[in-house]
Design a protein around this motif. Structure first.
Motif, short mmCIF file in Angstrom:
data_model
loop_
_atom_site.label_atom_id
_atom_site.label_comp_id
_atom_site.label_asym_id
_atom_site.label_seq_id
_atom_site.Cartn_x
_atom_site.Cartn_y
_atom_site.Cartn_z
N ILE A 103 1.00 -1.30 -0.09
CA ILE A 103 0.10 0.00 0.03
C ILE A 103 0.97 1.28 0.30
O ILE A 103 1.74 1.40 0.87
CB ILE A 103 -0.94 0.06 1.17
N MET A 104 0.68 2.34 -0.95
CA MET A 104 1.49 3.24 -0.92
C MET A 104 0.78 4.50 -0.60
O MET A 104 -0.51 4.70 -0.61
CB MET A 104 1.64 3.65 -2.48
N GLU A 105 1.56 5.53 -0.20
CA GLU A 105 1.14 6.75 0.38
C GLU A 105 1.38 7.98 -0.71
O GLU A 105 2.28 8.68 -0.91
CB GLU A 105 2.16 7.36 1.66
N ARG A 162 -7.64 8.66 7.50
CA ARG A 162 -6.56 8.08 6.53
C ARG A 162 -5.38 9.29 6.60
O ARG A 162 -4.21 8.60 6.58
CB ARG A 162 -7.30 8.50 4.86
N ILE A 163 -5.55 10.60 6.66
CA ILE A 163 -4.53 11.42 6.87
C ILE A 163 -3.72 10.92 7.86
O ILE A 163 -2.33 11.00 7.78
CB ILE A 163 -5.14 12.63 6.97
N HIS A 175 2.55 6.65 9.55
CA HIS A 175 3.56 6.04 8.83
C HIS A 175 4.82 6.59 8.40
O HIS A 175 5.83 6.24 8.47
CB HIS A 175 2.86 5.51 7.67
N GLU A 176 4.52 8.08 8.06
CA GLU A 176 5.94 8.79 7.57
C GLU A 176 6.52 9.60 8.90
O GLU A 176 7.55 10.06 8.39
CB GLU A 176 5.23 9.72 6.75
N THR A 212 9.61 12.59 20.18
CA THR A 212 8.47 11.87 20.93
C THR A 212 7.16 12.21 20.40
O THR A 212 5.98 11.61 20.31
CB THR A 212 8.61 11.83 22.18
N PRO A 213 6.89 13.78 20.67
CA PRO A 213 5.63 14.13 20.30
C PRO A 213 4.96 14.07 19.01
O PRO A 213 3.83 13.58 18.90
CB PRO A 213 5.56 15.80 20.37
N CYS A 214 5.82 13.61 17.87
CA CYS A 214 5.39 13.34 16.71
C CYS A 214 5.18 12.01 16.41
O CYS A 214 4.31 11.20 16.24
CB CYS A 214 6.28 13.91 15.55
N ARG A 215 6.09 11.00 16.96
CA ARG A 215 6.14 9.66 16.75
C ARG A 215 5.02 9.04 17.56
O ARG A 215 4.26 8.20 17.01
CB ARG A 215 7.35 9.17 17.34
#
Ligand SMILES: Cc1cc2nc3c(=O)[nH]c(=O)nc-3n(C[C@H](O)[C@H](O)[C@H](O)COP(=O)(O)O)c2cc1C
Ligand code: SF4
Ligand code: FES
Lengths: 158, 420
Positions: free
Chosen positions: A122-124, B330-331, B337-338, B344-347
């Motif tokens: 699955i891609m982003e 979804r966002i 994922h990215e 830490t706050p983001c992860r």
């Protein structure tokens, strides 16, 4: 065998690439791309070879490679379906395509079919949002996908 | 408006150097070489060009910083990572007008006294890689690249460097680490790349579209350029429109065109006679706007006033049938994922937010979840190492600002969209 398992062409290609950067570490991503093209995925042996070719430690190679989602660390199916499900594709039905792959081929996101024909990733967003939904099969680009069209396309990959 | 960035792209051979030359291409290299480097930078300053990669930083100012640093060599990097979901504006330049980008890079490199350039290209664009490699080879053959360019004492070497699927590598310092062959994680700033960048040398990172504007600025002059579109941040702009419109695609229009004009005049309005519900104006990192706000202008100055951002001008159009909880889920999955994991706050934050959104979407939301979403995003805003975390929190806060009722309906079990 310092050069490990690489073909002569690949070694030549890499040497040419190496000259374009001020140090050899910068050639690591290109080298990993070449390795993945040659072997399909990055085994420990392959990464060891890359490390030797570029005078890097194995830890440097593995540590870097593992950060990136397009490098593969286990054998993949013969054809890799990279299907985008991000917002623009989702709005135009990408989820139905994911369901279809499950129903028709028994293919789960991240999985491989039992016969080793397809893997699904699955891609982003693959930059085809204007002609969504879209996918790459290996490095072939397909967009404006519908349930009929995706089956028709995949039938060409044996 | 005459097209500058997408000129001639209907020509099936537009990526060939002969076609490009026939249309007047590479003329501006000669013109630029007859100018002094500092005069080119002056023209770029006068033009008012602001970076098209998302942040809108004034290009001339960035170049001024780089040139003020006495260290050599200097590196010029074209950011072709184009990872922001909804964005596909650089792709037509890369695939159908590659020589315009190369011409822009040659001129920029001359102005910046950079002898080595890299195009950091996302691996998701394999076709663009082939096209760029071919175009670069052609430019070397005609001596627009290499040593003694056009018989002058100018050299510039250009290489395409492929990423490997990491959105964060679009952030310029992460990009530099990735180019150096490392994990692509953002660096501390300052020092800024213009002083300490690739291989610790002064490095100028500019977006594809930014660099593609340079030949035109040299051609018509900064003054004339500054009169195109909104004078506060002028120029031609690529808008990419996707989602529920009749004619999705990339449109080159004057900076400051309204969302309404983009959606209804150019993209042909909403599909299947449905009503417009909402627009994400600049890629998923930018806050959503409801249909009532589409009269705002799409530029770096006007969008913040409307509570959003121009970002990468990735206009994602959603009709009345769309469930905003689902879109937000979804966002957030994307951001989780990215997230590169460095802070830490983001992860952790993106993971928590995604889990709460998922449970709301599945119909398992609990009273208090909305406050929890607000609290967590509050704790991320301004507290993350790079803007990815802010983007994630900001996108959610924009959603709650305009569509909180939908989240409430889901939690109360009153939503019409049966768990999705
Ligand atoms: C998470 C993140 C992702 C980014 N992705 C991109 C990208 O894909 N392309 C791009 O040009 N800029 C991207 N940027 C912006 C770059 O950091 C940088 O500002 C830009 O390349 C500078 O070029 P410009 O001045 O021409 O806009 C991103 C920034 C962040 C924080
Ligand atoms: S904000 Fe996210 S992406 Fe940026 S450095 Fe922190 S963890 Fe990495
Ligand atoms: S969202 Fe699917 S290609 Fe961009």
């Amino acid at each position: 065998m310092a050069r490990g398992m690489f073909s002569e062409t690949a070694i030549k290609e890499l040497e040419e690439i190496r000259r374009r950067y001020p140090d050899s570490r910068a050639a690591l991503l290109p080298a990993l791309h070449i390795a993945q093209r040659e072997f399909g995925w990055l085994s420990d042996d392959v990464m060891r070879s890359v490390a030797r070719l570029l005078n890097l430690t194995e830890a440097e190679v593995k540590g870097t490679a593992s950060f990136y989602s397009m490098f593969r660390f286990r054998p993949m199916g013969r054809h890799i379906i990279q299907l985008c499900t991000n917002v623009s594709c989702m709005l135009l039905g990408a989820e139905r395509l994911v369901d279809l792959l499950k129903d028709r081929y028994g293919l789960e996101p991240g999985g491989t079919t039992e016969d080793g024909r397809f893997s699904l990733v699955i891609m982003e967003c693959i930059g085809a949002c204007g002609t969504a939904p879209a996918m790459l099969v290996n490095s072939d680009f397909y967009d404006n996908l519908t349930e009929e069209r995706i089956v028709e396309i995949l039938e060409r990959y044996k | 408006m005459e097209r500058v960035l997408l000129k001639n792209i209907e020509n099936p051979n537009s990526a060939e150097i002969d076609e490009y030359l026939k249309a007047g291409g590479y003329r501006n290299v000669s013109k630029a070489f007859d100018m002094r480097p500092e005069d080119i930078i002056e023209e770029v300053k006068k033009s008012g060009l602001r970076g098209r990669g998302g942040a809108g930083f004034p290009t001339g100012m960035k170049w001024g910083f780089a040139i003020a640093d006495p260290k050599f060599p200097k590196y010029l990097i074209c950011n072709a990572d184009e990872g922001e979901p909804g964005t596909f504006k650089d792709r037509p330049i890369l695939e159908r007008n590659p020589h315009l980008l190369i011409e822009g890079m040659i001129i920029s490199a001359y102005a910046l006294k950079a002898e080595y350039g890299y195009i950091y290209l996302r691996a998701e664009y394999p076709k663009a890689k082939e096209i760029l490699d071919r175009a670069i080879r052609q430019a070397y053959e005609r001596n627009y690249l290499g040593e003694n360019i056009l018989g002058r004492d100018v050299r510039f070497h250009l290489t395409v460097h492929q990423g490997a699927g990491a959105y964060i590598c679009g952030e310029e310092t992460a990009l530099i680490d990735s180019l150096e062959g490392k994990r692509g994680q953002p660096r501390n700033k300052p020092p800024f790349p213009v002083n300490v960048g690739a291989w610790r040398m002064p490095t100028i990172v500019n977006n594809v579209e930014t660099l593609a504007n340079i030949p035109y600025i040299v051609e018509i002059g900064g003054e004339a350029y500054s009169k195109i579109g909104n004078p506060e941040c002028p120029g031609p702009k690529l808008y990419c429109v996707s989602g529920h419109v009749n004619r999705p695609g990339v449109y080159e229009l004057p900076m400051g065109t309204t969302l309404r004009e983009i959606i209804y005049t150019h993209a042909g309005g909403i599909r299947n006679d449905k009503e417009l519900k909402a627009v994400i104006p600049g890629g998923v990192s930018t806050p959503v706007l409801p249909a009532s706000m589409i009269d705002c202008r799409m530029d770096f100055v006007s969008m913040p006033k409307a509570g959003s951002m121009l970002g990468s001008a990735a206009v994602i159009v959603m009709d009345e049938t769309v469930c905003m909880v689902k879109v937000m889920h979804r966002i957030m999955k994307f951001f989780e994922h990215e997230s590169c994991g460095k802070c830490t706050p983001c992860r952790e934050g993106t993971g928590w937010l995604r889990r709460i959104l998922e449970s709301i979407e599945k119909g398992n939301g609990r009273p208090g979840d909305i406050e929890l979403l607000r609290d967590i995003s509050e704790d991320m805003m301004g507290k993350t190492f790079c803007p990815l975390g802010d983007g994630a929190a900001g996108a959610l806060r924009g959603m709650l600002k305009h569509f909180e009722y939908e989240f409430e309906e889901h939690i109360a079990g009153r939503s019409r969209c049966k768990g999705g």
